[in-house]
Enzyme design. Sequence first.
Site, PDB file in Angstrom:
ATOM      1  N   SER A 171       0.849  -1.187   0.000  1.00  0.00           N
ATOM      2  CA  SER A 171       0.000   0.000   0.000  1.00  0.00           C
ATOM      3  C   SER A 171       0.883   1.235   0.000  1.00  0.00           C
ATOM      4  O   SER A 171       2.035   1.188   0.443  1.00  0.00           O
ATOM      5  CB  SER A 171      -0.886  -0.001   1.256  1.00  0.00           C
ATOM      6  OG  SER A 171      -1.553   1.234   1.414  1.00  0.00           O
ATOM      7  N   TYR A 214      -2.476  -0.508  10.373  1.00  0.00           N
ATOM      8  CA  TYR A 214      -2.380  -0.850   8.952  1.00  0.00           C
ATOM      9  C   TYR A 214      -1.036  -0.384   8.389  1.00  0.00           C
ATOM     10  O   TYR A 214      -0.361  -1.139   7.673  1.00  0.00           O
ATOM     11  CB  TYR A 214      -3.528  -0.208   8.188  1.00  0.00           C
ATOM     12  CG  TYR A 214      -3.596  -0.605   6.732  1.00  0.00           C
ATOM     13  CD1 TYR A 214      -4.040  -1.873   6.360  1.00  0.00           C
ATOM     14  CD2 TYR A 214      -3.222   0.276   5.727  1.00  0.00           C
ATOM     15  CE1 TYR A 214      -4.101  -2.244   5.024  1.00  0.00           C
ATOM     16  CE2 TYR A 214      -3.285  -0.088   4.394  1.00  0.00           C
ATOM     17  CZ  TYR A 214      -3.721  -1.349   4.044  1.00  0.00           C
ATOM     18  OH  TYR A 214      -3.777  -1.718   2.726  1.00  0.00           O
TER      19      TYR A 214
END
Length: 254
Positions: free
Chosen positions: A146, A159
Amino acid sequence: MRLPRTPSFRLDGKRALVTGASRGIGLACAAALAEAGAAVTLAARSRDALEEAAAAFRAEGWRADALVLDVDAPETAGPAIEAAGPFDVLVNNAGVTRPAHLVDTTLEQFDTVMDVNVRGAYFVAQAVARGLLAAGRPGSIITMSSQMGHVGGPKRTVYCASKFAVEGITKAMALELGPHGVRVNTICPTFIETDLTRASLSDPAFRDWVLSKIALGRMGRVEDLMGPVVFLASDASALVTGASLLVDGGWTAA
């Protein structure tokens, strides 16, 4: 004069494993690899969804089968992958997020994200690498990371931690596996519109904030990841390893 020729983006004769492949990004990546000629094994937890996807692939004339797999259970996922392999290409796509402020994050949220995004990805890659090394074959291991593996984000402390970990694991794996001809890279998307992100992106304030960070001025689509995954899986990226391919519309350029 003999002109150089572009290395092939085709994947004919290759076997690919894609986790989280029953929908969204994983399904799109699997379709891209199959369209490029790979025989694709679609892996996820839902047998019905996998069988439906595999049937749709075969209807297109692509080679596909299904493997029911829970990356959160590496004690069973690893042996299943090794038994089904070896795989020339892995797209380590299965992942989760549990947005929460730092002070509100629960132990359960932390463990869920780290177990799937880090532990799960690590041991899936390990199983594929073992198969390649045992067979003496080169390969390409691709993990869906990501942009949050390169920057911070509000309500995404855990995350971000998981994706920064994936980036570090990828670099170390690239060094270990490079002498065996196995390349290891990540793809780092911005926010991609899928069924899983639709709820959060439907919040006008959040959507406006996301768009304000993307230089190209639009959300990502699953199609935006299909070219990059074929590139990293194919001979077109033969000298690329330990790298992060940012598909973030310019988010990290600021």
